[in-house]
Write an enzyme that holds these catalytic residues in place. Structure first.
Site, PDB file in Angstrom:
ATOM      1  N   THR A  64     -24.127   4.257  40.457  1.00 41.05           N
ATOM      2  CA  THR A  64     -23.510   5.697  40.696  1.00 41.05           C
ATOM      3  C   THR A  64     -22.163   5.440  40.594  1.00 41.05           C
ATOM      4  O   THR A  64     -21.603   4.599  40.175  1.00 41.05           O
ATOM      5  CB  THR A  64     -24.058   6.509  42.127  1.00 41.05           C
ATOM      6  OG1 THR A  64     -23.548   7.818  42.351  1.00 41.05           O
ATOM      7  CG2 THR A  64     -23.375   5.655  43.432  1.00 41.05           C
ATOM      8  N   LYS A  68     -21.630   4.370  36.198  1.00 44.16           N
ATOM      9  CA  LYS A  68     -22.902   4.578  35.082  1.00 44.16           C
ATOM     10  C   LYS A  68     -22.513   4.429  33.891  1.00 44.16           C
ATOM     11  O   LYS A  68     -23.388   3.935  33.099  1.00 44.16           O
ATOM     12  CB  LYS A  68     -23.168   6.126  35.430  1.00 44.16           C
ATOM     13  CG  LYS A  68     -23.798   6.787  36.578  1.00 44.16           C
ATOM     14  CD  LYS A  68     -24.156   7.919  36.803  1.00 44.16           C
ATOM     15  CE  LYS A  68     -24.471   8.394  38.043  1.00 44.16           C
ATOM     16  NZ  LYS A  68     -24.808   9.917  38.297  1.00 44.16           N
ATOM     17  N   ASP A 105     -30.974  11.288  35.817  1.00 46.59           N
ATOM     18  CA  ASP A 105     -30.401  12.539  36.542  1.00 46.59           C
ATOM     19  C   ASP A 105     -30.577  13.858  35.800  1.00 46.59           C
ATOM     20  O   ASP A 105     -30.873  14.764  36.502  1.00 46.59           O
ATOM     21  CB  ASP A 105     -28.686  12.472  36.222  1.00 46.59           C
ATOM     22  CG  ASP A 105     -28.015  11.420  37.091  1.00 46.59           C
ATOM     23  OD1 ASP A 105     -28.741  11.153  38.313  1.00 46.59           O
ATOM     24  OD2 ASP A 105     -27.115  10.777  36.869  1.00 46.59           O
ATOM     25  N   GLY A 130     -17.677  22.231  33.426  1.00 48.10           N
ATOM     26  CA  GLY A 130     -17.208  20.715  33.368  1.00 48.10           C
ATOM     27  C   GLY A 130     -17.566  20.139  32.232  1.00 48.10           C
ATOM     28  O   GLY A 130     -18.662  20.429  31.558  1.00 48.10           O
ATOM     29  N   GLY A 132     -17.364  16.361  31.655  1.00 46.43           N
ATOM     30  CA  GLY A 132     -17.406  14.946  31.988  1.00 46.43           C
ATOM     31  C   GLY A 132     -18.655  14.313  31.931  1.00 46.43           C
ATOM     32  O   GLY A 132     -19.793  14.819  31.376  1.00 46.43           O
ATOM     33  N   GLY A 242     -27.027  20.257  44.938  1.00 43.28           N
ATOM     34  CA  GLY A 242     -27.649  19.097  44.425  1.00 43.28           C
ATOM     35  C   GLY A 242     -28.437  18.015  44.894  1.00 43.28           C
ATOM     36  O   GLY A 242     -29.040  17.102  44.565  1.00 43.28           O
TER      37      GLY A 242
END
Ligand code: ATR
Length: 277
Positions: A64, A68, A105, A130, A132, A242
């Site tokens: 994590t 990653k 994910d 976002g 990223g 999430g």
């Protein structure tokens, strides 16, 4: 005495990770015997920590934040979805001793949206906040659901435009800044910025969420995140965090390692019940 099959999650920080709990619940439910631990691994120690984990008999790893991208580099072979996301959250030792890298994910998010919350992606207007690593990891699985449009909005506009261009094949995906969101409406808004974790929000115009629209924050916490609260204030039909994605991505990793698919709903319900006052 034979040792239990060993799995772990590497991250930095990692102390509050829910992954060991989730994988132990999966193991109990499916009658698998295994060990799953956490290991705090700063980026500069990642490769040596991976080497000693597998040299010591480890079978699989989750990686994590902030590891990653490093895990992507150290996998001998990568699945197509990991290739596209340029990040790996699951490493699995193969029979020939090589390491397979996958990224669960995106599929975890899509499963949570569709199977757990009955949210329709096909034909819908979707917005990702976002540009990223977290955004990159979810784009391909979302596009597979054939949304009407997918807009990526980011503070640094150039990053959103470039990221969208990487995945564009039929003009259904575009990148822009937050200013360009004025007078637009979306059926589902996904927050993939890291802003929520520090209680901050990107500047979002009022009217951005369509009637009966849904908000989803890829982050989660014991309290509603800033973006979940924004969704509630903007009359979202559902404003979710999430936690479900976390459990679903873990279930995919468990399946890759053990070849058994655990039931996720009881685990999500248990973790949810524990954070309610
Ligand atoms: P991650 O792997 O979690 O995606 P990242 O790759 O560092 O982390 O990306 C963080 C994302 O959150 C970026 O899109 C970042 O915007 P910039 O590209 O402009 O830096 C976004 N972000 C972080 N803090 C933010 C804030 N306060 N407001 C808006 N966007 C923010």
């Amino acid at each position: 005495m034979t040792r239990l099959d060993r799995y772990a999650v590497f991250g930095h920080p990692i102390k509050h990770s829910k992954s060991p709990r989730i994988h132990r619940l999966f193991a109990e439910q499916t009658g698998q015997t295994l060990e799953y631990t956490t290991q705090d691994v700063p980026a500069e120690q990642f490769q040596s920590a991976v080497n000693s984990f597998f040299a010591g008999g480890g079978k699989g790893l989750n990686c994590t934040v902030p590891l990653k991208e490093l895990a992507w580099n150290c996998a001998d072979r990568k699945t197509e979805r990991a290739q596209l996301s340029k990040a790996v959250n699951t490493l699995a030792l193969q029979a020939d001793g090589s390491l397979l890298g996958d990224n669960t994910d995106g599929i975890g998010l899509v499963t949570d949206l569709i199977a757990n919350h009955a949210i329709v992606l096909s034909g819908s207007r979707l917005l990702i906040l976002g540009a990223g690593g977290a955004s990159r990891g979810i784009i391909a699985p979302i596009l597979e659901q054939s949304p009407h449009t997918l807009v990526i909005a980011n503070r640094t506009v150039d990053k959103a435009v470039k990221l969208a261009a990487e995945f564009d094949n039929d003009n259904s995906i575009a990148g822009c800044g937050f200013e360009a969101l004025k007078n637009r409406q979306f059926d589902l808004i996904l927050n993939a910025t890291s802003a929520s974790l520090s209680g901050q929000l990107p500047p979002l115009p009022t009217g951005l969420l369509a009637k009966n629209g849904v908000c989803y924050d890829l982050a989660y916490g014991n309290e509603p995140t800033a973006f979940v609260r924004w969704g509630q204030e903007n009359h979202a039909l559902k404003s979710l965090d999430g936690l479900g994605m976390l459990v679903e991505q873990a279930a995919e990793a468990f399946f890759i390692w053990r070849g058994v698919r655990p039931k996720t709903r009881p685990v999500i319900e248990l973790l949810n019940s524990e954070r309610k006052p």
